[in-house]
Scaffold this active site. Structure first.
Site, mmCIF file in Angstrom:
data_model
loop_
_atom_site.group_PDB
_atom_site.id
_atom_site.type_symbol
_atom_site.label_atom_id
_atom_site.label_comp_id
_atom_site.label_asym_id
_atom_site.label_seq_id
_atom_site.Cartn_x
_atom_site.Cartn_y
_atom_site.Cartn_z
ATOM 1 N N ASP A 405 -6.973 18.411 -11.307
ATOM 2 C CA ASP A 405 -7.013 18.277 -9.846
ATOM 3 C C ASP A 405 -8.006 17.170 -9.477
ATOM 4 O O ASP A 405 -8.774 16.688 -10.319
ATOM 5 C CB ASP A 405 -7.442 19.628 -9.247
ATOM 6 C CG ASP A 405 -7.340 19.648 -7.731
ATOM 7 O OD1 ASP A 405 -6.555 18.847 -7.171
ATOM 8 O OD2 ASP A 405 -8.054 20.447 -7.103
ATOM 9 N N GLU A 408 -7.288 11.684 -8.018
ATOM 10 C CA GLU A 408 -6.825 10.434 -7.370
ATOM 11 C C GLU A 408 -7.731 9.256 -7.712
ATOM 12 O O GLU A 408 -7.194 8.146 -7.781
ATOM 13 C CB GLU A 408 -6.765 10.643 -5.843
ATOM 14 C CG GLU A 408 -5.726 11.657 -5.409
ATOM 15 C CD GLU A 408 -6.101 13.099 -5.742
ATOM 16 O OE1 GLU A 408 -7.319 13.374 -5.841
ATOM 17 O OE2 GLU A 408 -5.212 13.929 -5.925
ATOM 18 N N ASP A 482 -2.322 20.069 -1.138
ATOM 19 C CA ASP A 482 -2.776 21.053 -0.148
ATOM 20 C C ASP A 482 -1.875 21.134 1.072
ATOM 21 O O ASP A 482 -2.206 20.633 2.151
ATOM 22 C CB ASP A 482 -4.212 20.733 0.250
ATOM 23 C CG ASP A 482 -5.148 20.885 -0.936
ATOM 24 O OD1 ASP A 482 -4.742 21.525 -1.932
ATOM 25 O OD2 ASP A 482 -6.272 20.367 -0.877
HETATM 26 C C1 GLC Z 1 -8.050 21.021 -4.046
HETATM 27 C C2 GLC Z 1 -6.726 21.428 -4.669
HETATM 28 C C3 GLC Z 1 -6.506 22.905 -4.496
HETATM 29 C C4 GLC Z 1 -7.682 23.653 -5.105
HETATM 30 C C5 GLC Z 1 -8.984 23.201 -4.475
HETATM 31 C C6 GLC Z 1 -10.199 23.819 -5.160
HETATM 32 O O1 GLC Z 1 -8.014 21.167 -2.684
HETATM 33 O O2 GLC Z 1 -5.668 20.695 -4.132
HETATM 34 O O3 GLC Z 1 -5.310 23.302 -5.084
HETATM 35 O O4 GLC Z 1 -7.502 25.013 -4.914
HETATM 36 O O5 GLC Z 1 -9.099 21.789 -4.586
HETATM 37 O O6 GLC Z 1 -10.239 23.485 -6.489
#
Ligand code: GLC
Length: 816
Positions: A405, A408, A482
């Site tokens: 995650d 980017e 998200d």
């Molecule tokens: C980001 C991710 C989400 C995750 C959060 C905390 O917003 O897109 O899926 O739960 O980070 O890690």
């Protein structure tokens, strides 16, 4: 907040230099090299290279430069030695392969591509270039054309009338249609004109813009800064173009079968007890589930490659217990490494020079969940190997799935990402982050995948990523980030994931139930129903939002969610075979109707319904309180999965959609494989295989090839897999013959019997199967061979032992 500065004239004026309005000018000289032709124009150089018979590379460079390097999107061995001829006269030069002809007008560099039949595929009518700056290439179009692909974008299926920006961005504000850039950038567009399709893939890791909006006679593709290295992909159909594009940028490795099951996630299941309770609930409630995701709270103050010692006292024990219950644990791993001189990963990162740095030599630090952090430079092979190897921490515990995650990379600063002047080593050819931004996430995923693969030996890793670039499909699944618990976001997930599939990424999905905001019971029901037919099937929600596990809203919601999750498990051999097809030819798992029915204009903008493979048509319900919906059925005959009702295609039909049903149709002629529902996908425990054959036999032979292997190892790469072909056709005397045989046989399935279930056929009670004994449905369960007629269900069941490797049997209708 933006001010009037947002509309400052400098931001909008075309400031190109060069020829007339910045055009690259006439072709001054032509050089023929072994693998390419160089056209030296007045203000730029264009390299033309046929990298496949159907793929033309058009690489537009500043001045007289000649470079043919690619980004990591393009497979190193993708190029073929293609025979191409070059002829030229004063006005034109003509390049030809077996599959296409390219004609360049010398005086103004207009480039036309024709297919093997001589039909015009595309015209690059104008190239405008600012040395060291923007390159803008324009392709002719008609207002009624269709545009697909473009990776992960909001909006509807057909991108005609839209402009998008390719710049991997963490966008937490609601994903609305006007958002031009999200987490994944795939600079790839399929242009459909008059029934003909080609694609343009721009291999550019910096920012680019695809504008199908502003001009009705051309669309434009621009690099904001730097060279323009594009591939024009010609094909007979959209399917053919996708096959070619994925030959260039790669296809997914067959994922572990468990990753095609249901995943449960939450930001965050924050303690070992909570995780164990969650697992127990799934098993006690009999809801199938294969994966539990651990979000950032499992870590010790968000330090990657750690577990919090208080909240997770025995992670290894936890993972082992969960595995014994059939669960896989998928921990999140972000790229940011906490700046902490006492933290071994940070120490090593500094000591071994692993982090991205500024040109002056200081490590770039950006704030993310752990506070100030360093970011590994994945453009450096040694750093990628180092990062991959760190996953031993997880694999030693039995973990084989990782969730990447914030890659980017997302950073909590004004630009939302790494400073543009940070340097990347880029295998000895340093470049700025501005030039390589869109590659960061994919290279992290690549490092992780390769590390996991090394560590897991013969076991398949599963990888989920938020950011990516063209080619990300090689490493795993992508989820759309998200979203929110809005009905609109449920609806938008369909065209988003469909276009991901058309952009070469078949393994994708959206957070089911919505991530942020509070889901309602009805939205959870409808989203779970739809999610069961998405390639990636994960329920995930944000901290502070209402709980959205399937049982969060009482017995009725739980029952409906269970029913649809079970349906996914029953369809597992069908879904798994679709993933195999994707791994072989790049074909999307979840498909827009226009992919299978390209001649039917009614399908060109259709994305409130979709196909799973060729045979299942899924029509989700996208509004609260709605209990009927209109469905478009394309040509052929279709059956309502729930009611058996038969429909003739090329019609719109109004169908019932009570809360516990989502409109679902099966194509007549479909041969759908099913396994009994399991609590977790375990091919070595499957007790029987059933082929459900829909509809009266037709004159034309219908066939289906089932793919099978162990679902967990790489043994299939050594030939240890099966391709079992089933064919079904009408006989002259009102009967049908069924044949099955192995096209490839290298895997011994666990089940002991095969059942052929003929459904939606006329006069079942009159059917007799030659050479088989007729018994009752109950008797058949304990017999290894025979047939039974289930008049109530309208089905004929024919059973054979699984060790009969090849068979042909015939059923006939007896005259009563
Ligand atoms: C980001 C991710 C989400 C995750 C959060 C905390 O917003 O897109 O899926 O739960 O980070 O890690």
């Amino acid at each position: 907040m933006q001010t009037s500065e947002a509309i400052h004239p400098d931001k909008h004026a075309g400031t190109s230099v060069g020829g007339e309005r910045g055009k690259i000018g006439a072709v001054r000289c032509v050089e023929q090299h072994t693998s390419y032709v160089a056209l030296i124009c007045e203000y730029a150089t264009v390299l033309l290279q046929c990298v496949h018979a159907q793929i033309l590379r058009v690489n537009i460079l500043d001045g007289q430069e000649q470079r043919l390097d690619t980004t990591a999107a393009v497979l190193p061995d993708a190029f073929e030695a293609v025979r191409m001829s070059l002829t030229e006269d004063d006005a034109q030069l003509i390049l030809a392969t077996d599959a296409m002809t390219v004609v360049v007008e010398r005086d103004d560099f207009a480039l036309c591509v024709y297919d093997a039949q001589g039909a015009l595929v595309t015209t690059l009518c104008e190239v405008v270039k600012v040395p060291g700056g923007q390159t803008d290439v324009r392709m002719k179009r008609d207002p009624a054309d269709h545009f697909y692909g473009l990776g992960e974008k909001t909006g509807f299926l057909d991108k005609n009338g839209e402009t998008y920006r390719m710049w991997n961005s963490d966008v937490y504000s609601p994903h609305v249609p006007e958002i031009k850039a999200l987490y994944v950038s795939i600079p790839y567009v399929m242009h459909v004109h008059d029934g003909h399709t080609y694609a343009l893939f721009l291999d550019h890791a910096g920012e680019s813009v695809f504008d199908m909006q502003q001009h009705s006679d051309y669309y434009s593709v621009q690099t904001v800064k730097g060279d323009f290295d594009a591939y024009v992909i010609v094909g007979d159909s959209m399917i053919d173009v996708i096959r070619e594009y994925t030959a260039l940028t790669g296809r997914l490795h067959l994922p572990p079968a468990w990753s095609l099951g249901y995943h449960q996630s939450r930001y965050s299941y924050a303690s070992q007890t909570e995780v164990m309770d969650l697992a127990t609930s799934f098993r006690e409630k009999g809801i199938p589930c294969d994966a539990i995701h651990l979000d950032i709270h499992y870590m010790d103050e968000y330090r990657v490659f750690t577990f919090d010692k208080q909240r997770f006292a025995d992670p290894k024990g936890m993972v082992h217990t969960l595995m014994s219950q059939g669960f896989h644990v998928v921990p999140i791993v972000d790229p940011g490494v906490k700046r902490d001189p006492r933290y071994d990963i940070y120490q090593e990162g500094i000591a071994q020079d692993r982090f991205c740095k500024r040109i002056e030599g200081d490590v770039f630090l950006g704030a993310v969940w752990p506070g100030e952090s360093g970011f590994p430079d994945f453009t450096d092979d040694a750093t990628s190997v180092w990062w991959g190897e760190k996953h031993r921490f997880y694999t030693d515990m039995g973990i084989s799935g990782i969730w990447n995650d914030m890659n980017e990379p997302a950073i909590f600063n004004e630009s939302k990402t790494m400073d543009l002047d940070v340097m990347h080593r880029n295998h000895g050819h340093p470049k700025t982050h501005e030039e390589l931004h869109n590659l960061y996430g994919m290279l992290m995923t690549k490092a992780t995948y390769e590390g996991m693969r090394q560590l897991l030996g013969n076991q398949r890793p599963f990888l989920l990523t938020r950011a990516g670039y063209a080619g990300v499909q090689r490493y795993g699944a992508v989820w759309t980030g998200d979203n929110r618990s809005f009905w609109e976001h449920m609806e938008m997930a369909v065209p988003m994931v469909l276009n991901m599939g058309l952009s070469g990424v078949p393994f994708a999905g959206a957070d089911i139930g919505g991530f942020a905001h509070d889901v309602s019971p009805e939205l959870l029901v409808r989203w779970t129903q739809m999610g069961a037919f998405f390639p990636f099937f994960r329920n995930h929600s944000a901290l502070g939002s209402v709980r959205q596990e399937p049982w969060s809203f009482g017995a009725q919601v739980e029952q409906i969610c269970r029913k649809f999750i079970e349906l996914r498990y029953r369809m597992m051999p069908y879904v798994y075979t679709l993933f195999y097809e994707a791994s072989q030819v790049g074909m999307p798992v979840m498909r827009p109707l226009c992919l299978e029915y390209p001649q039917d204009e009614r399908t060109s903008q259709l994305s409130d319904q979709f196909l799973l493979g060729r045979d299942l048509l899924v029509a989700p319900v996208f509004r609260p309180g709605v209990r009927k919906r209109m469905v478009y059925l394309p040509s052929g005959t279709w059956y309502n999965y729930w009611t058996d009702e038969e429909y003739t295609g090329e019609h719109y039909v109004l169908v019932d959609a009570p809360l516990d049903e989502m409109p679902l149709f099966v194509r007549s002629g479909a041969i759908l494989p099913e396994y009994p529902v399991q609590s977790a996908v375990q091919f070595d425990c499957v007790s029987s295989l059933q082929f459900v054959i829909y509809g009266d036999p037709q004159e034309a032979v219908q066939s289906y090839v089932l793919y099978e292997d162990d679902g967990i190892s790489f043994d299939h790469e050594l030939g240890l897999y099966n391709e079992l072909e089933v064919t079904y056709e009408a006989t002259v005397d009102d009967g049908a013959s069924v044949t099955y045989r192995y096209l490839q046989q290298g895997y011994l399935p666990a089940y002991r019997s095969r059942v052929f279930c003929f459904t939606r056929i006329r006069a079942v009670e009159q059917i007799a199967v030659e050479g088989f004994t007729c018994v009752t449905v109950e008797q058949l369960t304990s017999m290894s061979k025979g047939y039974a007629i289930d008049v109530d269900a309208g089905e004929v069941l024919v059973k054979l032992p699984a060790d009969v490797m090849e068979a042909r049997f015939v059923w006939r209708r007896q005259k009563s």
